[in-house]
Design an enzyme around this catalytic site. Sequence first.
Site, PDB file in Angstrom:
ATOM      1  N   GLU A 166      67.674  12.709  29.249  1.00 33.26           N
ATOM      2  CA  GLU A 166      68.761  13.674  29.073  1.00 33.26           C
ATOM      3  C   GLU A 166      69.830  13.688  30.145  1.00 33.26           C
ATOM      4  OE1 GLU A 166      67.278  17.557  28.124  1.00 33.26           O
ATOM      5  OE2 GLU A 166      66.703  16.901  26.129  1.00 33.26           O
ATOM      6  N   GLU A 379      62.180  14.836  21.089  1.00 38.83           N
ATOM      7  CA  GLU A 379      61.992  16.275  21.314  1.00 38.83           C
ATOM      8  C   GLU A 379      62.686  17.026  20.194  1.00 38.83           C
ATOM      9  OE1 GLU A 379      62.830  17.880  25.257  1.00 38.83           O
ATOM     10  OE2 GLU A 379      62.311  15.973  26.181  1.00 38.83           O
TER      11      GLU A 379
HETATM   12  C1  BG6 Z   1      64.755  19.305  27.078  1.00 40.24           C
HETATM   13  C2  BG6 Z   1      63.944  18.698  28.183  1.00 40.24           C
HETATM   14  O1  BG6 Z   1      66.022  19.544  27.571  1.00 40.24           O
HETATM   15  O2  BG6 Z   1      64.414  20.550  26.593  1.00 40.24           O
HETATM   16  C3  BG6 Z   1      62.578  19.296  28.382  1.00 40.24           C
HETATM   17  O3  BG6 Z   1      63.857  17.308  28.072  1.00 40.24           O
HETATM   18  C4  BG6 Z   1      62.655  20.802  28.189  1.00 40.24           C
HETATM   19  O4  BG6 Z   1      62.122  18.933  29.647  1.00 40.24           O
HETATM   20  C5  BG6 Z   1      63.124  21.090  26.785  1.00 40.24           C
HETATM   21  O5  BG6 Z   1      61.464  21.472  28.468  1.00 40.24           O
HETATM   22  C6  BG6 Z   1      63.203  22.552  26.457  1.00 40.24           C
HETATM   23  O6  BG6 Z   1      63.994  23.213  27.404  1.00 40.24           O
HETATM   24  P1  BG6 Z   1      63.434  24.470  28.182  1.00 40.24           P
HETATM   25  O7  BG6 Z   1      64.484  24.809  29.187  1.00 40.24           O
HETATM   26  O8  BG6 Z   1      63.245  25.520  27.174  1.00 40.24           O
HETATM   27  O9  BG6 Z   1      62.172  24.045  28.839  1.00 40.24           O
END
Ligand code: BG6
Length: 479
Positions: A166, A379
């Site tokens: 990211e 993700e």
């Molecule tokens: C992504 C990241 O941006 O979102 C993860 O790659 C992250 O590391 C995920 O955990 C969710 O974001 P957050 O801030 O809710 O943990």
Amino acid sequence: MSHLFPNDFLWGASTSAYQVEGAAYEDGKKASQQDIINQENYTTRGFATAEIASDHYHHYKEDVALMKEMGFKAYRFSIAWSRVFPDGIGAVNEKGIQFYRNLIDELLANQIEPIVTLYHYDLPWALVEKYGGWLNRQVVTDFEYYARYIINEFRDKVKYWTTINEQSIIVQYWTAKCYIPEEYRTNNQLRYQINHHMNLAHAIACKLVHELVPGGLVGAALGYAPVYPLTSKAADAMAALNAHDLRNAYYLDIYFKGFYTKSAMRYLEKHGLAPEIQPGDMELIKEGTSDFLALNYYYSDCAKSCPEGDGKEIRYSGVNYSGKKGDISGFETHPGFYEMCKNPNLETSDWDWSIDPTGLEYLLRDLYGRYNKPLMITENGLGAFDTLTEDGQVHDDYRIAYLKAHIEAMGKAMDAGVEVLAYCPWSAIDLLSTSNGVKKRYGFVYVDRTDDDPKECRRLRKDSFYWYQNVIRTNGQQL
Ligand code: BG6
């Protein structure tokens, strides 16, 4: 009717090292910048540190068994650089690398394909102390040293590699993702300089995979949100295009075409924000070709026109720290280019992230059309407050609804011809959020701990666990 997924489709889920492993100072590991940043988050906001996280380091066999029980075909995780090289470079920490050998062997023994991310926000703290970490070009050389070792070590066991997690999100939220000393925090040019160093590191990692891994495939993992215009006014459509260029294309064009998107670069140059590029950099970037793009998709974005001279200043994305809807601290603004805003047509999560399954279909179609490379979802998920019932259950129907709608959207894009290799939502088990502690949960497996009290990190299957198990069992036919 559901989309027919190919038989070798990689159903699974994801995590990252510092968010799940714990054992931050065990068996020779030294601090990463995330250990330091999360220690500060604990002091200032009461969020859990990364010291224990979900204690995956000690529970990895149990965790892989749970993945197996769900039927995972793949598991995407990252390697903690500071566990393998506690000082960033130099001698390898045998116990550290042994953990990853064990984990990968355990996955393979359970027919789960490892998808390895080389870097997920956790630079060894030693390199921050030594020269400022990603702010300094030296990091590219040190990254090569680390990446070469890891890729070579697992060349016969790991086929799928993602490089840096990211970059676009790192530019937006740089102090959460990188340790930035106080005196540099107002210098926004450094956001793009760090990103340029990451582009060089990414290219090097791509070349290394192609050189060292027989049949290996590599790509970046990009945090991606399509940008819609707030209205159908031409000025808003222009703003959305500008936002797309600076927030998305600026990364994608590097990965797939080997250059910086011109419109975005012109904007950065005009405002003294452009990165310094040395002779040979762009040639290296061109040589680091990607085989696929890994996408992290949670929400879509919205932009509106922002004329120059309205008294507004450049600012970057705000954060909602409380989990109370509406508490977001502001939107990215680039006067004369665009201003991000809330999309009034979409529901949001408690942390103000829009919920937009169609956005996934839209971006898959759009990206496949533009770059013609296979895509992976590495993700996707819903951060939520979960409730553990007295009899040890978690009824997370909201998470099931979110994932179901997104899988349907992915299936529609695939029906339209888009090549998607994997669906690995966030996250395999509950873990430490990057911005909201452990109370914001994403997992199929509940990890019984709070921000204040790690307890024993007991694992409990949520309703979504059984639902996803059936999705995988029927290869996406029963959602
Ligand atoms: C992504 C990241 O941006 O979102 C993860 O790659 C992250 O590391 C995920 O955990 C969710 O974001 P957050 O801030 O809710 O943990």
